[in-house]
Motif scaffolding. Sequence first.
Motif, PDB file in Angstrom:
ATOM      1  N   THR B  48      30.558 -95.824  22.394  1.00 10.35           N
ATOM      2  CA  THR B  48      29.192 -96.062  23.190  1.00 10.35           C
ATOM      3  C   THR B  48      29.503 -95.727  24.606  1.00 10.35           C
ATOM      4  O   THR B  48      28.686 -95.847  25.415  1.00 10.35           O
ATOM      5  N   LEU B  69      26.174 -88.960  29.021  1.00  8.45           N
ATOM      6  CA  LEU B  69      26.154 -90.214  28.864  1.00  8.45           C
ATOM      7  C   LEU B  69      24.971 -90.878  28.546  1.00  8.45           C
ATOM      8  O   LEU B  69      24.852 -91.577  27.567  1.00  8.45           O
ATOM      9  N   LEU B  70      24.156 -90.627  29.522  1.00  8.88           N
ATOM     10  CA  LEU B  70      22.846 -91.328  29.474  1.00  8.88           C
ATOM     11  C   LEU B  70      22.150 -90.935  28.377  1.00  8.88           C
ATOM     12  O   LEU B  70      21.420 -91.907  27.744  1.00  8.88           O
ATOM     13  N   LYS B  73      23.532 -92.704  25.320  1.00  5.33           N
ATOM     14  CA  LYS B  73      23.097 -94.211  25.496  1.00  5.33           C
ATOM     15  C   LYS B  73      21.436 -94.630  24.866  1.00  5.33           C
ATOM     16  O   LYS B  73      21.269 -95.467  24.245  1.00  5.33           O
ATOM     17  N   LYS B  74      20.644 -93.575  25.035  1.00  8.76           N
ATOM     18  CA  LYS B  74      19.527 -93.743  24.672  1.00  8.76           C
ATOM     19  C   LYS B  74      19.317 -93.680  23.180  1.00  8.76           C
ATOM     20  O   LYS B  74      18.360 -94.218  22.252  1.00  8.76           O
ATOM     21  N   ARG B 102      14.721-100.364  27.990  1.00 14.98           N
ATOM     22  CA  ARG B 102      14.698 -99.393  26.837  1.00 14.98           C
ATOM     23  C   ARG B 102      13.511 -98.340  27.098  1.00 14.98           C
ATOM     24  O   ARG B 102      13.401 -97.648  26.207  1.00 14.98           O
ATOM     25  N   GLY B 103      12.897 -98.768  28.140  1.00 13.52           N
ATOM     26  CA  GLY B 103      11.500 -97.906  28.357  1.00 13.52           C
ATOM     27  C   GLY B 103      10.470 -97.969  27.296  1.00 13.52           C
ATOM     28  O   GLY B 103       9.511 -97.005  27.134  1.00 13.52           O
TER      29      GLY B 103
END
Lengths: 234, 301
Positions: B48, B69-70, B73-74, B102-103
């Motif tokens: 993660t 990484l971003l 993560k999504k 989480r958008g």
Amino acid sequence: MRQAIHIFKKEFGAYFLSPIAYIVIALFLLVTGWFFFAGFFIYNRADLRNFFNLLPLVFSFVIPAITMRLYSEELNVGSYEILITMPVTYLDVIVGKFMAGVAFVAVMLVPTLAYPVSVSLLGDLDWGPVMGGYIGGLLLGSAYCAIGIFASSLTRNQIIAFMAGMSICFILTMINKMLFFFPEAALGVIGYLAADNHFQNIAKGIIDSRDLLYFLSIVFIGLYSTHLVMQEKR
Amino acid sequence: MIQVENLTKYYGDFCAVDQISFDIHRGEILGLLGPNGAGKTTTLRMLTGYISPTAGDVRVKNYSIDENLLEIKKLIGYLPESAPLYHDMLVYDYLDYVARIRGIAKENKSARIRHLADMCGLNEIMHNVIDELSKGLKQRVGLAHAIMNDPEILILDEPTSGLDPNQIVEIREIIKKIGKEKTVVLSTHILSEVEATCDRIIIIDKGKIVADDSTEAIKQSEGDENFISVSLLNAEFKNVEDALNGIDGIIKIDQIDNGDEGVLTVKLTSRSSLDPRGDIYRRIKETDWVLVEFHRESRTL
């Protein structure tokens, strides 16, 4: 940056879920109010110099109490793991938490506006230094918030975070009153490091770029150190 | 879907995960099995991005954990062990906060939260403070958190530890429901847990992969031996040994306990191809021992 704002809202709201916020604000108003008005009628001057003289010292105790939970609590509960594995960057988290701390300081300062208002009713108040004092107060508050957040990132124990943050803020506040301990060659540098000097300059109503730069540097150093600490923890 | 290559993590001198490599395919439910301290949590935390590996690489859908990484993560919904949620928030406020991070678009947000509340059974507790919830309920809130944005990959660390049997069944049902469309990775130290939910098992011990195969294959290779526990009253171990020794399939007889009130407990090791329980029962029936307990032991690591 949108993520930072979500985090800011959550952290700022969280202050008011627990009694800590109200206790800290009440204590802050009690201490500053008492010391300000105790001597006010003896001096018989329509200004807030006493209040602003005291502010850095009070801040160095109160602000670490505000910021101590920002990282320590999350590290202790483990919710930091949940937060950072959502799509946010390290910067989002730091900035969000920092903004929440600064906003809280602003909220804490709002009730003290009653002091200049009541003083202006009693005499002829010069609003320039008052404005300067509040701008300086916010800058000083931001700098101490950054230091407090750094202290909070170091440990999962909130009391240790408070003590560490308070020590650094207290030293920055008091160092210009201990100059006789230092060799003459170091006086210039140490005088520059003293937060109180810079704050008092602004509180006189003089907004100098050197003082602004000082506070912004402290904010940057504090937040960047926090970033390094959190990277090291990975 | 996920490629793990030579993943290694040192904590100081201690090697928690030692050069493990595996692939996880789309739509798989993968169980990470191992005793406490085997490196399961550390492995999941590296997947993660919560901690960074000392060496090796994790790639998710061609994104590298170092560089993107971003993006990773999504794609991942993650529930850490024992669901460490913000304890002073209301369940609804918490899910709302997660939805915003989480958008999830504003207009879909309340519908999504309502859907998750139905799915995870949270409707009654939406306005409770998280602190006041039982462990099982907290775990369900955590699960709702993890699947908030309908992630392609779901990573769950010990999702059923500390729950009572009813709650375990409920959580398993939810995981299976999700696992039909998603890639799920979960860790546990209970063998029956992975047998019940997973398609594939990776067993790790002391930071190394010991076995990596489908659940069926692991069951067969693991199941060379079965254990049967028998507790008897009025019996001497020597007599029991003599009586049961001749039974087909029994390899070993051990005395576990000659404990309270004259109850003798023996552990029988048998070949899994044969089930000797019928014979054991008949032998015992011939004597004047009193059978107080008789069960096959569940195999756990």
